[in-house]
Write an enzyme that holds these catalytic residues in place. Structure first.
Site, PDB file in Angstrom:
ATOM      1  N   GLY A   1       2.643 -12.144 -55.197  1.00  0.00           N
ATOM      2  CA  GLY A   1       3.955 -12.456 -54.648  1.00  0.00           C
ATOM      3  C   GLY A   1       4.975 -11.361 -54.881  1.00  0.00           C
ATOM      4  N   LYS A   2       4.484 -10.170 -55.154  1.00  0.00           N
ATOM      5  CA  LYS A   2       5.379  -9.062 -55.416  1.00  0.00           C
ATOM      6  C   LYS A   2       6.203  -8.719 -54.172  1.00  0.00           C
ATOM      7  CE  LYS A   2       3.426  -5.164 -56.367  1.00  0.00           C
ATOM      8  NZ  LYS A   2       2.605  -4.173 -57.090  1.00  0.00           N
ATOM      9  N   SER A   3       5.508  -8.623 -53.038  1.00  0.00           N
ATOM     10  CA  SER A   3       6.226  -8.253 -51.807  1.00  0.00           C
ATOM     11  C   SER A   3       7.224  -9.335 -51.421  1.00  0.00           C
ATOM     12  CB  SER A   3       5.265  -8.066 -50.640  1.00  0.00           C
ATOM     13  OG  SER A   3       4.221  -7.246 -51.030  1.00  0.00           O
ATOM     14  N   TYR A   4       6.826 -10.571 -51.650  1.00  0.00           N
ATOM     15  CA  TYR A   4       7.722 -11.664 -51.310  1.00  0.00           C
ATOM     16  C   TYR A   4       9.000 -11.559 -52.141  1.00  0.00           C
ATOM     17  CZ  TYR A   4       9.709 -16.351 -51.116  1.00  0.00           C
ATOM     18  OH  TYR A   4      10.573 -17.400 -50.979  1.00  0.00           O
TER      19      TYR A   4
ATOM     20  N   GLY B   1      -1.219  -9.728 -54.378  1.00  0.00           N
ATOM     21  CA  GLY B   1      -1.303 -11.127 -53.977  1.00  0.00           C
ATOM     22  C   GLY B   1      -0.572 -12.058 -54.911  1.00  0.00           C
TER      23      GLY B   1
ATOM     24  N   GLY C   1      -0.732  -1.664 -59.027  1.00  0.00           N
ATOM     25  CA  GLY C   1      -1.217  -2.894 -59.658  1.00  0.00           C
ATOM     26  C   GLY C   1      -2.038  -2.603 -60.893  1.00  0.00           C
TER      27      GLY C   1
ATOM     28  N   ASP D   1       7.835   0.359 -57.028  1.00  0.00           N
ATOM     29  CA  ASP D   1       6.690  -0.532 -56.882  1.00  0.00           C
ATOM     30  C   ASP D   1       5.556   0.077 -57.693  1.00  0.00           C
ATOM     31  OD1 ASP D   1       4.760  -2.257 -56.138  1.00  0.00           O
ATOM     32  OD2 ASP D   1       4.696  -1.659 -54.028  1.00  0.00           O
TER      33      ASP D   1
END
Lengths: 619, 595
Positions: free
Chosen positions: B107-110, B105, B255, B252
């Site tokens: 903003g990694k994917s963004y 959450g 987390g 990736d």
């Protein structure tokens, strides 16, 4: 719990057993996409138990205030599930815990302990499911309840467990000192209890089991001791995080010892841990401790049994995995032994080089220990002693290479080769016969040269660079030895042609590998780097410097040839000077080399001109 | 570009944080990122302020909190800074690696993937790759081939995310090949022509990824995932066919808030204060200890190399070729701006701060080249002598120039000899030791008596003598004579031809001079002296016919030793034959020097 009917009590015990099963057993099989399913279920059961206990209490008319298992809600504290408390609590004193409060076996004391245990389990449950703040609240409730009791065999186990958990929790928040406080209190409570009482303490599970299911004394002791082993282990980590490595190592050592003593270990894991601990001791130059750990590792790894045969491994997956594990870990222990031998040789060499007579003689008092073992932990003083260590190291090289083969384990295999080479280099230092010394270096070349050429730079660039550098240095060493030998045998006249040829070959080989190293720094298109990265800065400039030197040492009878070599030499010295002039940050890394290169850049032209001056005369 | 670059990016507040009326605690200025701990009250200076606001410096600090504000960093900017360099490197034949790290959450994917119409790093990167391929192919300069594979590491096991159903997919073995580098056995590879191929495979793989729902996070990944593009260029390089292979890893990372079953988050990424709960992880702790002591301490000292077996190493293993040198690596950490995430954000920032150190860089260990430096110094000295004497035939190092050090050499050998004698007779020394200027130390099996003051040591041939005599020569004058002298003598001797007032030693400003009195028999180094004569370290002095002494001047000796160490004085006693050949070939000669 006089007012509680035995049926009611039995129901509570059943719930507790279920909760434990869910937490310990079922949770292992929770699906990856719902990993806390069983723990969430266990949490519900624990809450029910809590409510029942409270209602019994109310029935007894003894209202407790201040703690509640129900007020803590889950998952509302923001994305990370964690709100940092304003201030970290400080753990109470050991002294108070032993002198104040309810007797452990009084009804009030037992009641507090039971409620405390439920709070404890709820706390652990929340922490395990990543809800730290809620977990902390439950654990602190447990501490509050315990605060009313005196330490006794009925509750000491809970005293330790709760602090272990709080230690973990605070450490996770980088509040290491707070964690340390809880854990050190746990440590001193254990020690004091063992000194003053020492009887097998009640385990928390016993609070909620019917009489027929009570644990045996042996089992109680085992669980209690295991809790304390964890305290040791957590303290080791706390000290490590505080940078107190020495203390951390002692606590790791104690943890290992306790595992062994309480027979709670898996042999291969234990052995590998002991072997790893030896590496810590080696870095501290404590070879006796290091050797002790390694010997223990070898012995205990033997308890893991035979390596399953290849045939057996093909039959079953489990055997295959076991074979892999045993072979790998034993090979790793062998590699720890290699480092032991290598470091002890190198340490001694360093001391002998620096100044004779400053050898640390402290270790001589350990003669008894050294007699027991095949390999010494004292620094070797002469060739015989050094060779004995070398042979042990070489034995482990062979053993380690059996598993870490080139095909499949390139990096590991080569690291072992490099160690083998270093063992030879260290041994050569002690060898007085120059011819034999030279042969030892030849062995190093033979083991590294083919491998270095075979490797693909694309993937093993750094390893290849290391090997190139080492090969260059080894050839250089051999060249020096050859010359010394020649001078010694034939002091009157200049070198014969055969020797000159040999010398030049070694000189060129050395230069070739330094040059190869330098070429490896170029871009894929072969361009020289304008800027040398920090980690290759010094090696690159040193390589230049050494190539320069090597070119000037090539023996050549024709003056034009001499000029040609010296021109090349000059060019490399110039590179070092020019690079440092345009990159002032490089100066500090190569001070001496730079100073000398500058001198040579000034002086070599003079020499070149002198030789040139002779050329027309000769023509 | 530098081989590793680290960037931190902060995203805007999300709905949830706004609902909680969260406060912004992240501030970025230039390449610095600051985080404020609102729990610590404001208004204090010094120590407290430092605790309240922590500042970290990275290669880039990207403020993407408010798209309307001026410092807002767009996807385009991130790609320009980070992506385009990696892209160029890949075409040049380097391996490249992009790591993304951050709380779920954050903003990694963004940042990595982006949204439709606002593409992130990976689509831009792939687009750049294929555009460039197309351009180069059009000009017929080279032909290309790109293959992708996608795997995840979960609990130290490797799984193929692009598996075909029938094949075995769990616990693939990671191996190394001498020519082909690290590889995963039986990992499927898929040919791609354009970005949409890549996208499709990435999506397919993501569905297979191990995800988990907890009461905290709806879906969160508990594994590391590596998407690899194998990229081959074939071209003719001056008529020769050449093939370059680059590997591009997009990683990736799991987390930071989660730990796998062994309690380790992998790659030694998670440092910080965490305590591992289970004894299963004891090995990690011990490994870390061995590692710390291996790396710690004075970096100038040669490190002790030991072997530390790692348990959580699959990721590091697999990325060896990317982390080991000849590659370009980018690490992007993403964070939330909200105070409710203070703990996680701080740990991400700390981690990113250490990120550069995680990259494992094997170093070159050199042999010390002291000898080489010494040789070269000698040569420089000779060349300088040549220079001074112009073009005349050079007299290289003359024997007289060498004599001083040679003597020191010889003298030191004699000291050794003497100390051996001393060991048999050292009872007396205990008294002498009470003097402050004396110290006794062990040297091997010998005993060395150190004195700071200039002194004389008695050398006597009397077989019955068992003591060693050491006379200090204090600042000022020391008189030597017989017991029966009219004035009191400092050193009382007797023996053949020893006069009642024989001589005196003058010690002035560290220089010691022997002054014979009234024609008394004195000799220095076998030469009769009648005048004042200054004494040098190691001089052998004969007073009368039987009293022999060796003169020691510790400070002078120390200086000489220092000079010798730094090579100003040549310690090689070059023979004359050698020196004559040196004229032709100054550098080829060297004598064996043990050690």
């Amino acid at each position: 719990m006089a007012s509680v009917s035995s049926d009611e009590w039995r129901a509570i015990c059943d719930k507790f057993t279920n909760a434990q099963n869910l937490t310990v057993v079922d949770s292992q099989n929770d699906p990856d996409n719902d990993p806390f399913r069983s723990k969430y279920k266990a949490r519900e059961l624990l809450r029910e138990i809590y409510c029942s206990l409270k209602s019994f209490e109310a029935g007894e008319g003894e209202e407790e205030t201040g703690e509640s298992g129900e007020t803590v809600e889950t998952g509302e504290t923001g994305e990370s599930g964690e709100q940092l408390p304003v201030e970290a609590p400080v753990d109470g004193q050991t002294e108070e815990a032993f002198s104040q409060g309810f007797c452990g076996d009084s009804p009030a004391g037992l009641r507090a302990a039971k409620l405390g245990a439920v709070e404890y389990y709820l706390g652990v449950n929340h922490v395990d499911t990543e809800e730290l703040s809620a977990g902390q609240e439950h654990l602190m409730n447990c501490m509050k309840l315990l605060g009313k009791c005196r330490v006794s065999s009925e509750n000491v186990s809970l005293f330790i467990h709760a602090r272990n958990q709080l230690g973990i929790l605070w450490a996770g928040r980088d509040e290491t000192e707070t964690a340390q406080g809880f854990l050190e209190t746990a440590e001193s409570i254990y020690q004091r209890y063992m000194k003053e009482d020492g009887s097998p303490p009640t385990d928390m599970a016993d609070y909620f089991s019917t009489e027929e299911n009570q644990l045996t004394h042996q089992e109680r002791t085992k669980r209690f001791e295991l809790a304390y082993t964890h305290t040791m282990y957590y303290l080791a980590q706390v000290y490590k995080n505080l940078g107190e490595t020495e203390r951390a190592a002692i606590y790791c050592h104690s943890t290992l010892q306790r595992q062994l003593k309480l027979n709670q270990f898996s042999p291969m894991e234990w052995a590998l841990n002991a072997a790893t601990l030896s590496q810590y001791y080696i870095t501290k130059g404590r070879y006796m401790e290091g050797r002790h750990c390694l010997s223990a590792a070898t012995v205990i790894s033997g308890l893991a049994g035979e390596v399953p045969s290849e045939a057996a491994a093909q039959e079953s997956e489990t055997e295959s995995e076991r074979r892999e594990q045993l072979r790998q870990k034993r090979a790793e222990i062998a590699r720890c032994w290699i480092k032991y031998c290598l470091n002890i040789l190198q340490d001694s060499k360093k001391l002998l080089e620096d100044s004779i007579g400053e050898l640390d003689t402290d270790h001589t008092f350990d003669s008894i220990a050294s007699l027991e073992e095949k390999v010494r932990c004292l620094l070797p003083m002469d060739f015989t002693e050094a060779r004995a260590i070398f042979l042990v190291g070489q034995h482990y090289v062979t053993q380690a290479k059996e598993y870490f083969q080139m095909d499949g384990y390139v990096t590991d295999h080569i690291e072992i080769l490099q160690d083998h080479s270093s063992l030879f280099r260290s041994l050569a230092f002690y060898e007085e016969d120059l011819d034999r010394r030279c042969k030892m270096h030849k062995r190093r070349v033979d083991m590294m040269e083919p491998v270095c050429m075979e490797l693909n730079s694309k993937y093993y660039l750094m390893i290849r660079r290391q090997m190139m550098f080492e090969l260059a240095e080894t050839y250089n060493e051999m060249m020096d030895l050859k010359l010394t030998l020649a001078n010694r045998q034939d002091e009157t006249e200049s070198l014969d042609n055969h020797t000159i040829k040999k010398f030049n070959n070694l000189c060129s080989a050395s230069a070739k590998y330094f040059q190869m190293f330098l070429d490896s720094l170029c871009s894929p298109e072969g361009k020289q780097p304008e800027h040398l990265e920090e980690e290759v800065l010094r090696p690159a400039l040193v390589a230049r410097f050494r190539v320069a030197r090597l070119y000037s040492r090539l023996i050549c009878t024709s003056p034009p040839g001499q000029v040609e070599n010296l021109d090349k030499s000059l060019e490399h010295y110039k590179y070092v000077v020019d690079y440092c002039d345009s990159h002032p940050e490089a100066v500090a890394t190569v001070e001496t080399e730079l100073e000398l290169s500058r001198e040579m850049v000034g002086l070599l032209p003079l020499k070149i001109n002198r030789i040139k001056a002779k050329i027309p005369a000769n023509n | 570009m530098a081989s590793v670059r680290v960037a931190v990016r902060v995203r805007p507040m999300n709905r949830r944080e706004k609902d909680l009326t969260a406060k912004c605690i992240i501030k970025m200025e230039g390449n610095k990122t600051s985080i404020t701990n609102l729990k610590i009250p404001d208004g204090n200076a010094g120590e407290v302020l430092r605790d309240r606001i922590k500042t970290f410096t990275y290669d880039f600090s990207y403020d993407s909190m408010d798209s309307k504000s001026s410092p807002f960093v767009s996807q385009e900017k991130v790609f320009k800074d980070l992506g385009s360099d990696v892209l160029r490197a890949a075409f040049e034949g380097y391996n490249a690696c992009v790591f993304a790290y951050g709380q779920t959450g954050s903003g990694k994917s963004y940042t990595m993937m982006g949204n439709p119409g606002d593409a992130g790093l990976i689509p831009r990167f792939c687009e750049g790759l294929f555009t460039r391929i197309a351009a180069t192919t059009r000009w017929d300069e080279a032909s290309f081939r790109a293959e992708v594979s996608y795997l995840e590491i979960y609990n130290e096991r490797v799984r193929d995310l692009l598996r075909r159903k029938s094949t075995q997919t769990y616990n693939l073995r990671v191996r190394e090949h001498p020519k082909d580098g690290p590889y995963v056995e039986d990992l499927s590879k898929h040919l791609v022509q354009n970005y949409s191929d890549v996208e499709e495979l990435m999506e397919a793989g993501n569905i297979n990824r191990t995800t988990a729902s907890t009461s905290m996070n709806d879906v969160s990944s508990r594994s590391h995932a590596i998407f690899t593009i194998n990229f081959t260029q074939a071209k003719f390089d001056s008529e020769m066919p050449s093939e370059t292979v680059s590997k591009i890893h997009l990683v990736d990372l799991a987390g930071s808030e989660r730990a796998d079953a062994t309690g380790a988050t992998g790659v030694r990424l998670k440092e910080g204060g965490n305590i591992n709960k289970s004894l299963v992880t004891l090995g990690n702790v011990i490994s870390a200890l061995a590692d710390m002591s291996q790396d710690g301490g004075n970096t100038n000292l040669k490190k002790k190399a030991v072997f530390v077996p790692y348990r959580d190493s699959v990721l590091t293993w697999l990325l060896k070729d990317s982390l080991g040198g000849n590659s370009k690596t980018i690490m992007i950490a993403t964070v939330s701006p909200a105070d409710v995430n203070y703990g996680e954000t701080l740990s991400t920032l700390r981690y990113a701060n250490r990120a550069k150190n995680i990259i494992n860089k094997p170093t070159i260990n050199e042999d010390c080249n002291v000898r080489l430096i010494r040789e070269l110094r000698n040569e420089i000295a000779r060349l300088k002598a040549l220079l001074v004497q112009g073009n005349q035939i050079a007299l290289l190092d003359s024997p007289t120039a060498l004599s001083m050090e040679e003597k020191l050499h010889q003298n030191e050998a004699r000291v050794l000899e003497l100390t051996k004698e001393w060991t048999n007779k050292w009872n007396e020394t205990q008294n002498i030791l009470k003097e402050e200027t004396l110290a006794l130390r062990k040297e091997g099996i010998g005993v060395v008596l150190d004195s700071e003051l200039p002194h004389l040591i008695g050398i006597d041939d009397d077989l019955l003598s068992t003591g060693i005599i050491l006379y200090h020569l204090k600042e000022g004058q020391t008189y030597v004579g017989r017991e029966d002298a009219s004035t009191e003598q400092d050193i009382i001797l007797h023996g053949l031809d020893l006069e009642s007032e024989h001589c005196r030693f003058e010690n002035q400003n560290g220089k010691v001079t022997l002054v014979p009195l009234g024609g008394a028999q004195c000799s220095v180094n076998g030469v009769q002296v009648t005048e004042r004569s200054q004494l040098n370290q190691g001089a052998v002095i004969l007073l009368g016919r039987t009293n022999m002494f060796r003169f020691n001047h510790p400070k002078e000796a120390a200086k000489l030793r220092e000079k010798r160490k730094s090579g100003v004085l040549s310690t090689f006693s070059l023979s004359m034959t050698d020196l004559s050949t040196s004229c032709e070939n100054l550098s080829t000669v060297m004598l064996y020097n043990p050690g």
